[in-house]
Design a protein around this motif. Structure first.
Motif, short mmCIF file in Angstrom:
data_model
loop_
_atom_site.label_atom_id
_atom_site.label_comp_id
_atom_site.label_asym_id
_atom_site.label_seq_id
_atom_site.Cartn_x
_atom_site.Cartn_y
_atom_site.Cartn_z
N VAL A 274 8.13 -106.49 20.54
CA VAL A 274 7.34 -107.66 20.15
C VAL A 274 7.89 -108.24 18.85
CG1 VAL A 274 5.60 -106.27 18.94
CG2 VAL A 274 5.00 -108.53 19.78
N GLU A 275 7.98 -109.55 18.82
CA GLU A 275 8.29 -110.28 17.59
C GLU A 275 6.94 -110.48 16.90
OE1 GLU A 275 11.28 -111.27 16.43
OE2 GLU A 275 12.30 -110.34 18.13
N GLY A 276 6.53 -109.49 16.11
CA GLY A 276 5.19 -109.42 15.56
C GLY A 276 4.67 -110.68 14.89
N GLU A 277 5.41 -111.20 13.93
CA GLU A 277 4.93 -112.37 13.19
C GLU A 277 4.75 -113.59 14.09
OE1 GLU A 277 6.98 -113.31 9.54
OE2 GLU A 277 7.23 -111.19 9.08
N ARG A 278 5.72 -113.81 14.97
CA ARG A 278 5.63 -115.00 15.83
C ARG A 278 4.50 -114.88 16.84
NH1 ARG A 278 11.19 -116.95 17.93
NH2 ARG A 278 9.91 -118.70 18.55
N VAL A 279 4.32 -113.69 17.41
CA VAL A 279 3.24 -113.51 18.38
C VAL A 279 1.89 -113.60 17.68
CG1 VAL A 279 2.17 -111.87 19.98
CG2 VAL A 279 4.66 -112.22 20.02
N THR A 280 1.78 -112.98 16.51
CA THR A 280 0.53 -113.06 15.75
C THR A 280 0.18 -114.51 15.44
OG1 THR A 280 0.91 -110.89 14.76
CG2 THR A 280 -0.61 -112.35 13.60
N GLU A 281 1.16 -115.28 15.06
CA GLU A 281 0.95 -116.70 14.76
C GLU A 281 0.45 -117.45 16.00
OE1 GLU A 281 4.14 -120.06 13.92
OE2 GLU A 281 4.01 -118.63 12.25
N GLU A 282 1.05 -117.15 17.16
CA GLU A 282 0.66 -117.82 18.40
C GLU A 282 -0.76 -117.44 18.84
OE1 GLU A 282 2.24 -120.06 20.42
OE2 GLU A 282 4.00 -120.22 19.13
N LEU A 283 -1.18 -116.22 18.53
CA LEU A 283 -2.50 -115.75 18.97
C LEU A 283 -3.60 -116.02 17.95
CD1 LEU A 283 -1.62 -112.35 20.66
CD2 LEU A 283 -1.75 -114.63 21.68
N GLU A 284 -3.24 -116.47 16.77
CA GLU A 284 -4.21 -116.69 15.70
C GLU A 284 -5.41 -117.56 16.12
OE1 GLU A 284 -3.97 -118.53 11.29
OE2 GLU A 284 -2.38 -117.12 11.83
N PRO A 285 -5.21 -118.64 16.88
CA PRO A 285 -6.37 -119.46 17.27
C PRO A 285 -7.40 -118.72 18.12
CG PRO A 285 -4.32 -120.65 17.68
CD PRO A 285 -3.94 -119.25 17.30
N TYR A 286 -6.99 -117.65 18.78
CA TYR A 286 -7.90 -116.89 19.65
C TYR A 286 -8.70 -115.85 18.87
CZ TYR A 286 -4.95 -118.98 23.25
OH TYR A 286 -4.26 -119.86 24.04
N ASP A 287 -8.28 -115.54 17.67
CA ASP A 287 -8.96 -114.63 16.75
C ASP A 287 -9.28 -113.25 17.37
OD1 ASP A 287 -10.03 -113.95 14.26
OD2 ASP A 287 -12.06 -114.56 14.88
N PRO A 288 -8.26 -112.57 17.91
CA PRO A 288 -8.55 -111.25 18.48
C PRO A 288 -8.67 -110.18 17.41
CG PRO A 288 -6.21 -111.68 18.61
CD PRO A 288 -6.85 -112.93 18.03
N GLU A 289 -9.46 -109.17 17.70
CA GLU A 289 -9.46 -107.97 16.88
C GLU A 289 -8.41 -107.05 17.50
OE1 GLU A 289 -12.29 -104.33 15.34
OE2 GLU A 289 -13.22 -106.18 16.04
N VAL A 290 -7.48 -106.57 16.69
CA VAL A 290 -6.35 -105.79 17.20
C VAL A 290 -6.54 -104.31 16.91
CG1 VAL A 290 -3.85 -105.47 17.11
CG2 VAL A 290 -4.83 -107.77 16.80
N LEU A 291 -6.46 -103.50 17.97
CA LEU A 291 -6.50 -102.04 17.86
C LEU A 291 -5.23 -101.53 18.53
CD1 LEU A 291 -10.12 -101.71 19.24
CD2 LEU A 291 -9.48 -101.69 16.85
N GLU A 292 -4.53 -100.60 17.89
CA GLU A 292 -3.30 -100.11 18.50
C GLU A 292 -3.02 -98.67 18.15
OE1 GLU A 292 0.57 -101.42 16.32
OE2 GLU A 292 -0.83 -103.11 16.20
N THR A 293 -2.24 -98.06 19.02
CA THR A 293 -1.75 -96.72 18.80
C THR A 293 -0.33 -96.65 19.35
OG1 THR A 293 -2.25 -94.36 19.06
CG2 THR A 293 -2.66 -95.74 20.97
N ASN A 294 0.51 -95.87 18.70
CA ASN A 294 1.90 -95.71 19.13
C ASN A 294 2.02 -94.60 20.16
OD1 ASN A 294 3.02 -97.66 17.37
ND2 ASN A 294 2.99 -96.19 15.70
#
Length: 165
Positions: free
Chosen positions: A125-145
């Motif tokens: 994932v291109e983190g910054e670009r994807v985060t920027e694209e999803l910003e209008p949707y305002d998701p809460e992000v939970l993740e685990t590796n």
């Protein structure tokens, strides 16, 4: 290293909208989704799961994985102690493959009735670009590796039969 990411939304439609947006971003090679599933909890608290069939391929985990994980997250708290031993065994199975109890509990408490979530297995994932694209949707992000070893265990336990071929 792959990531199991959950994007939680305050609406029943948010996860479906973002899933479609992520398909677009995948075509632009900003994200590589190995597998995905949408969970919608209606106002009664019932869950509806939709797996992203267009992603089924070499990386896909299959419905058994999503069904068990989502069932553990949303059904176990409702059913309570009557299935305590079963949910404990399932929880142990997920813990064995790198998905710890605290992550499962956090997801379960984050997604309430009238809300939705997008469950993703992401390899790049291109983190910054994807985060920027999803910003209008305002998701809460939970993740685990997931380490390569955890991913292999995951596939051994849950991969769909048609994927193994």
């Amino acid at each position: 290293m792959k990531k199991l990411i959950v994007l939680a939304f305050d609406t029943e439609t948010g996860a479906l909208e973002v899933r479609d947006k992520l398909f677009e971003l995948q075509k632009q090679e900003l994200i590589t989704m190995e597998d995905a599933a949408v969970v919608v909890r209606n106002e009664d608290g019932k869950t509806d799961v939709k797996q992203a069939k267009s992603l089924v391929g070499a990386g896909a985990l299959g419905g058994a994985f999503w069904g068990l994980l989502i069932g553990l997250i949303f059904l176990a708290p409702v059913l309570g102690m009557a299935v305590g031993a079963v949910t404990g065994a399932l929880g142990g199975k997920f813990s064995d493959i790198g998905i710890d109890d605290s992550f499962i509990k956090e997801v379960g408490t984050t997604i309430g009735p009238g809300q939705s979530a997008l469950f993703l297995l992401v390899s790049d994932v291109e983190g910054e670009r994807v985060t920027e694209e999803l910003e209008p949707y305002d998701p809460e992000v939970l993740e685990t590796n997931l380490s390569p070893e955890d991913e292999e265990k995951l596939r051994e336990h849950f991969a769909a039969d048609e994927v193994a071929a």
